[in-house]
Write a protein that holds these residues in place. Structure first.
Motif, short mmCIF file in Angstrom:
data_model
loop_
_atom_site.label_atom_id
_atom_site.label_comp_id
_atom_site.label_asym_id
_atom_site.label_seq_id
_atom_site.Cartn_x
_atom_site.Cartn_y
_atom_site.Cartn_z
N THR A 1 3.76 5.66 -1.97
CA THR A 1 2.81 5.52 -0.85
C THR A 1 2.82 6.82 -0.05
OG1 THR A 1 3.47 3.20 -0.68
CG2 THR A 1 2.28 4.11 1.18
N PRO A 2 1.68 7.33 0.37
CA PRO A 2 1.71 8.51 1.23
C PRO A 2 2.57 8.25 2.46
CG PRO A 2 -0.52 8.09 0.48
CD PRO A 2 0.31 6.89 0.09
N ALA A 3 3.37 9.24 2.86
CA ALA A 3 4.25 9.05 4.01
C ALA A 3 3.44 8.82 5.29
CB ALA A 3 5.17 10.26 4.17
N ASP A 4 2.23 9.37 5.32
CA ASP A 4 1.32 9.10 6.42
C ASP A 4 0.77 7.69 6.22
OD1 ASP A 4 -0.82 8.75 8.10
OD2 ASP A 4 -1.72 10.71 7.72
N GLY A 5 1.21 6.74 7.03
CA GLY A 5 0.88 5.34 6.83
C GLY A 5 -0.60 5.02 6.92
N ARG A 6 -1.42 5.92 7.45
CA ARG A 6 -2.85 5.63 7.58
C ARG A 6 -3.60 5.84 6.28
NH1 ARG A 6 -3.38 9.73 12.48
NH2 ARG A 6 -2.09 10.78 10.93
N ASP A 7 -2.96 6.48 5.31
CA ASP A 7 -3.57 6.80 4.02
C ASP A 7 -3.45 5.57 3.12
OD1 ASP A 7 -3.94 7.77 1.36
OD2 ASP A 7 -3.39 9.79 2.01
N ASP A 8 -4.57 5.06 2.58
CA ASP A 8 -4.52 3.79 1.84
C ASP A 8 -4.33 3.97 0.33
OD1 ASP A 8 -6.99 4.70 1.08
OD2 ASP A 8 -8.10 2.94 1.76
N ARG A 9 -4.03 5.17 -0.13
CA ARG A 9 -3.79 5.34 -1.57
C ARG A 9 -2.41 4.81 -1.95
NH1 ARG A 9 -4.62 11.59 -2.29
NH2 ARG A 9 -3.60 11.54 -0.25
N ARG A 10 -2.28 4.35 -3.21
CA ARG A 10 -1.00 3.88 -3.76
C ARG A 10 -0.95 4.28 -5.23
NH1 ARG A 10 -0.92 2.99 0.84
NH2 ARG A 10 -0.22 1.18 2.03
N TRP A 11 0.26 4.54 -5.70
CA TRP A 11 0.43 4.85 -7.13
C TRP A 11 1.64 4.11 -7.67
CZ3 TRP A 11 -0.23 8.46 -3.25
CH2 TRP A 11 -1.45 9.15 -3.26
N TRP A 12 1.59 3.79 -8.97
CA TRP A 12 2.77 3.30 -9.66
C TRP A 12 3.56 4.49 -10.18
CZ3 TRP A 12 3.59 -1.51 -8.70
CH2 TRP A 12 2.53 -2.41 -8.59
#
Ligand SMILES: [Zn+2]
Ligand SMILES: [Zn+2]
Length: 226
Positions: free
Chosen positions: A78-89
């Motif tokens: 998860t991007p460390a910036d919590g406002r970013d909604d991208r996710r990766w496995w």
């Protein structure tokens, strides 16, 4: 890479995984390139042969394009910036750092220790190492990774401590594998994956990758690339 069409397919796969955390379908690649599906499938086969991509078991979809995985695995990045909604496995402990390196992005990595089941959550980034107490176990020597690369990644896990990695090994696979500090694996991921999304990326040759391993202290027969 043998043809510019193969390169175009490769880049579209990587861009989609980087932007959306999923792999494009054959039909999607056909639409985006103007090729027919059979031609796309042939190019995917070619890229899989070259270990540029990992196909699904049936060969008609993309399973992994390292460091990205198109299907759920043990690590959520998860991007460390919590406002970013991208996710990766993250396919494995190494790939999770690789996603951070390839995207030049600070991330939070969430997984579970295979020995005690504790939730393990850590942040790292291109210039920020993970916590020093975490350990990563590699299940098999480098020469055998690509015999079953999805299986290899599945077993490259983060433990909450070296002790827990040693206890897991004693219980499940005595004498096998290699336990490294997560910091070493993070150091490895930078040069291994940092150029993966650059427009002029060229696959590393064996000598380049062997030198990267040596530079972070991963030497000896276990780390000899095929
Ligand atoms: Zn543990
Ligand atoms: Zn992996």
């Amino acid at each position: 890479m043998s043809t510019s069409a193969a390169r175009q397919i490769r880049d579209l796969v990587y861009d989609t995984l980087a932007d959306e955390g999923r792999a494009p379908s054959v039909a999607e690649l056909a639409r985006l390139t103007g090729l027919n599906r059979a031609a796309v499938q042939n190019l995917l086969d070619e890229l899989a042969q070259a270990h540029t991509l990992v196909p699904t078991t049936d060969g008609d979809a993309i399973r992994m394009a390292h460091p990205f995985s198109a299907a759920p695995m043990a690590f959520v990045v998860t991007p460390a910036d919590g406002r970013d909604d991208r996710r990766w496995w993250g396919g494995c402990a190494w790939d999770s750092f690789g996603i951070s390196a390839a995207l030049h992005l600070d991330v939070r990595i969430d997984t579970a220790c295979p020995w005690c089941g504790s939730h393990v959550s850590y942040t790292s980034g291109p210039t920020t190492p993970p916590p020093g107490d975490l350990a990563v176990r590699f299940p098999r020597p480098a020469a055998e990774w690509w015999n079953d690369v999805v299986g290899t990644c599945t077993m490259i896990r983060t433990f909450c401590s070296r002790e827990h990695a040693e206890q897991w090994t004693a219980a499940h696979d005595p004498g096998a594998g290699y336990i490294a500090s997560a910091t070493t694996v993070w150091e490895l991921a930078g040069p291994w994956y940092g150029d993966r999304l650059t427009p002029d990326f060229q696959p590393h040759d064996r000598a380049t990758n062997q030198a990267i391993l040596e530079r972070v202290g991963l030497t000896g027969p276990f780390w000899r690339l095929p």
